[in-house]
Design a protein around this motif. Sequence first.
Motif, PDB file in Angstrom:
ATOM      1  N   GLU A 171      43.030  31.272 -36.505  1.00  0.00           N
ATOM      2  CA  GLU A 171      43.394  31.636 -37.872  1.00  0.00           C
ATOM      3  C   GLU A 171      44.280  32.875 -37.902  1.00  0.00           C
ATOM      4  O   GLU A 171      45.270  32.949 -38.641  1.00  0.00           O
ATOM      5  N   ALA A 201      47.714  31.922 -36.367  1.00  0.00           N
ATOM      6  CA  ALA A 201      48.435  30.985 -37.234  1.00  0.00           C
ATOM      7  C   ALA A 201      48.963  31.703 -38.477  1.00  0.00           C
ATOM      8  O   ALA A 201      50.107  31.457 -38.908  1.00  0.00           O
ATOM      9  N   ALA A 202      48.155  32.566 -39.058  1.00  0.00           N
ATOM     10  CA  ALA A 202      48.582  33.284 -40.259  1.00  0.00           C
ATOM     11  C   ALA A 202      49.816  34.141 -39.963  1.00  0.00           C
ATOM     12  O   ALA A 202      50.786  34.161 -40.738  1.00  0.00           O
ATOM     13  N   LYS A 203      49.792  34.838 -38.846  1.00  0.00           N
ATOM     14  CA  LYS A 203      50.930  35.685 -38.490  1.00  0.00           C
ATOM     15  C   LYS A 203      52.158  34.833 -38.136  1.00  0.00           C
ATOM     16  O   LYS A 203      53.288  35.161 -38.522  1.00  0.00           O
ATOM     17  N   ALA A 228      52.871  31.831 -39.291  1.00  0.00           N
ATOM     18  CA  ALA A 228      53.406  31.290 -40.544  1.00  0.00           C
ATOM     19  C   ALA A 228      54.192  32.351 -41.304  1.00  0.00           C
ATOM     20  O   ALA A 228      55.252  32.070 -41.886  1.00  0.00           O
ATOM     21  N   GLU A 229      53.687  33.567 -41.297  1.00  0.00           N
ATOM     22  CA  GLU A 229      54.392  34.670 -41.969  1.00  0.00           C
ATOM     23  C   GLU A 229      55.760  34.922 -41.307  1.00  0.00           C
ATOM     24  O   GLU A 229      56.770  35.084 -42.006  1.00  0.00           O
ATOM     25  N   THR A 285      54.594  26.165 -42.691  1.00  0.00           N
ATOM     26  CA  THR A 285      53.397  26.366 -43.499  1.00  0.00           C
ATOM     27  C   THR A 285      52.242  26.815 -42.623  1.00  0.00           C
ATOM     28  O   THR A 285      52.299  26.743 -41.389  1.00  0.00           O
ATOM     29  N   LEU A 286      51.162  27.272 -43.268  1.00  0.00           N
ATOM     30  CA  LEU A 286      49.988  27.699 -42.520  1.00  0.00           C
ATOM     31  C   LEU A 286      49.402  26.534 -41.733  1.00  0.00           C
ATOM     32  O   LEU A 286      48.975  26.708 -40.584  1.00  0.00           O
ATOM     33  N   GLU A 287      49.396  25.353 -42.312  1.00  0.00           N
ATOM     34  CA  GLU A 287      48.854  24.192 -41.613  1.00  0.00           C
ATOM     35  C   GLU A 287      49.707  23.857 -40.393  1.00  0.00           C
ATOM     36  O   GLU A 287      49.192  23.533 -39.319  1.00  0.00           O
ATOM     37  N   ALA A 300      51.451  25.993 -38.745  1.00  0.00           N
ATOM     38  CA  ALA A 300      51.211  27.074 -37.788  1.00  0.00           C
ATOM     39  C   ALA A 300      49.912  26.830 -37.022  1.00  0.00           C
ATOM     40  O   ALA A 300      49.832  27.081 -35.814  1.00  0.00           O
ATOM     41  N   ARG A 301      48.894  26.324 -37.719  1.00  0.00           N
ATOM     42  CA  ARG A 301      47.626  26.003 -37.025  1.00  0.00           C
ATOM     43  C   ARG A 301      47.870  24.931 -35.965  1.00  0.00           C
ATOM     44  O   ARG A 301      47.333  24.998 -34.870  1.00  0.00           O
TER      45      ARG A 301
END
Length: 520
Positions: free
Chosen positions: A268, A271-273, A275-276, A284-286, A288-289
């Motif tokens: 998480e 992936a968040a970083k 996506a940013e 997207t965040l998904e 990126a995951r």
Amino acid sequence: MSTRVYVASPDARADLSAAAQAIAEAAGRQSSPAVLFHPLAAQASSARLVGASFDEFARSTDEAETGIIERFEALAAAGPVVAVGTDYSGVTAPTELALNGRLAADLAAPVVLVVDASQGPDHALGLARVALDGLAAQHATVVAIIATGPTHTDATRTLLASLGVPAAVLGDDLSAVLAATDVTITTRTPARFSHELMATARADVRTIVLPESEDPRILEAASVVAARGVARIVLLGEEEQVRADAKRQGLDLTGVEIVSMNNPGLVESYAAKFAELRAKKGVTLEQAREAMADGACFGTMMVYMGGADGLVSGANHTTANTIRPALQVIKTNPGMKTVSGAFLMSLADRVLLFADCAVTPNPEPAQLADIALASAQTARMFGIDPKVAMLTYSTGTSGSGPDVDRVRAGYEEAVQRAPEERIAGPIQFDAAIDPVVGAKKMPDSEVAGRATVFVFPDLEAGNIGYKICQRTAGAVAVGPLLQGLRRPVNDLSRGALVDDIVNTIIMTAIQAQGTNGPLA
């Protein structure tokens, strides 16, 4: 006296032990006593300091050579050491003069040559001449000569001194001999270079992440690196599976950290970083995951977030798979727009840097300038004094044409951006490497004839050039090392051997020593 001296003879007739003892005693009278060290001996003995036995050397030359250097350096750190060459009684007797030259070069120790003069001064002179040539061929530096068993001492001294170094007979005052040993040997053999790399890595241990723990070569390399203490290793994978695989191979992973790519917190966070950082590209965040399921991407984010200092990958994946995430999130150093690939070419007596041999096919002038400046920085990391030659088929103003003009423009930009760097270009390879040719073709250059860093005009020339050097000159090619990134990421050949992987990890760890903290 130097803190390190190598005493060698051309045959078994010279009283090598007596000469070495005399040098050690003379050193003790001048400053502090010198210890006697036998790089090779019939067998290890509690009564003698020995680097390796002849059997060990015959079984694994590289391993024995490494052990000899490490033991010698440990002694030299404490005080003067006299290394006593072989006595021609072991299995290597037919080649021992060359072997002693090689070991002296490995130890960066000046040589005192010991010759037998019992058959007269002329015979001793002949022995010395042949031995000097043989030792020079191995890049050893003879600084003095001692004769044992002379029948005509004055004539022996005179004839041996005619060879251009201080000469003495056993029993003389050895002050001149000791003074001659007080020199710095700059020769860097492949074995010495390897030792220096490990010492540098151990001085500031860094953490390197390896995504491909499913590969037996990666597991073995991780085990070797951890045992040598040259880097902290993070393997990506499931701990139970990784340790079971290592056990089947008989490998010890003590000290190796194993991180699961299914760790929810890390997935998480990374992936968040990601996506940013990639939001402008529509990630997207998904998405990126999903990207975090790729080991190179996960490992790159670990480096970005500060969980590791560098990444090594590519044993089972393409170069693009390794480099792409680094270009996406780690990015290039400030003022640098080009990522390039350098090889450290370890020759018999020196180490050179060749670039770009791996990444940019047809660099424009600005990219050539980037490659030149990045290569100078890389050279310094590995103890190479950078004198950069920007190569083409013409030297100075002697030629023109699109290819030469492109290199000239790259040279001019590099000099403008970093006037403190020593750079020459355009220049031909012979003018860059050979002092005689360099003085003739570019007489006012401090690089011509003395270059240590070679920037090729394009990827085709660079790749061909390093392979020619590797295959015909016997150079050990270490790399490619990626240059220009804010944090080190290096790619492996899919045919890489365990030793190749170990070397790349060590090099990556050294590259990481110039960086600190997360990029996030």
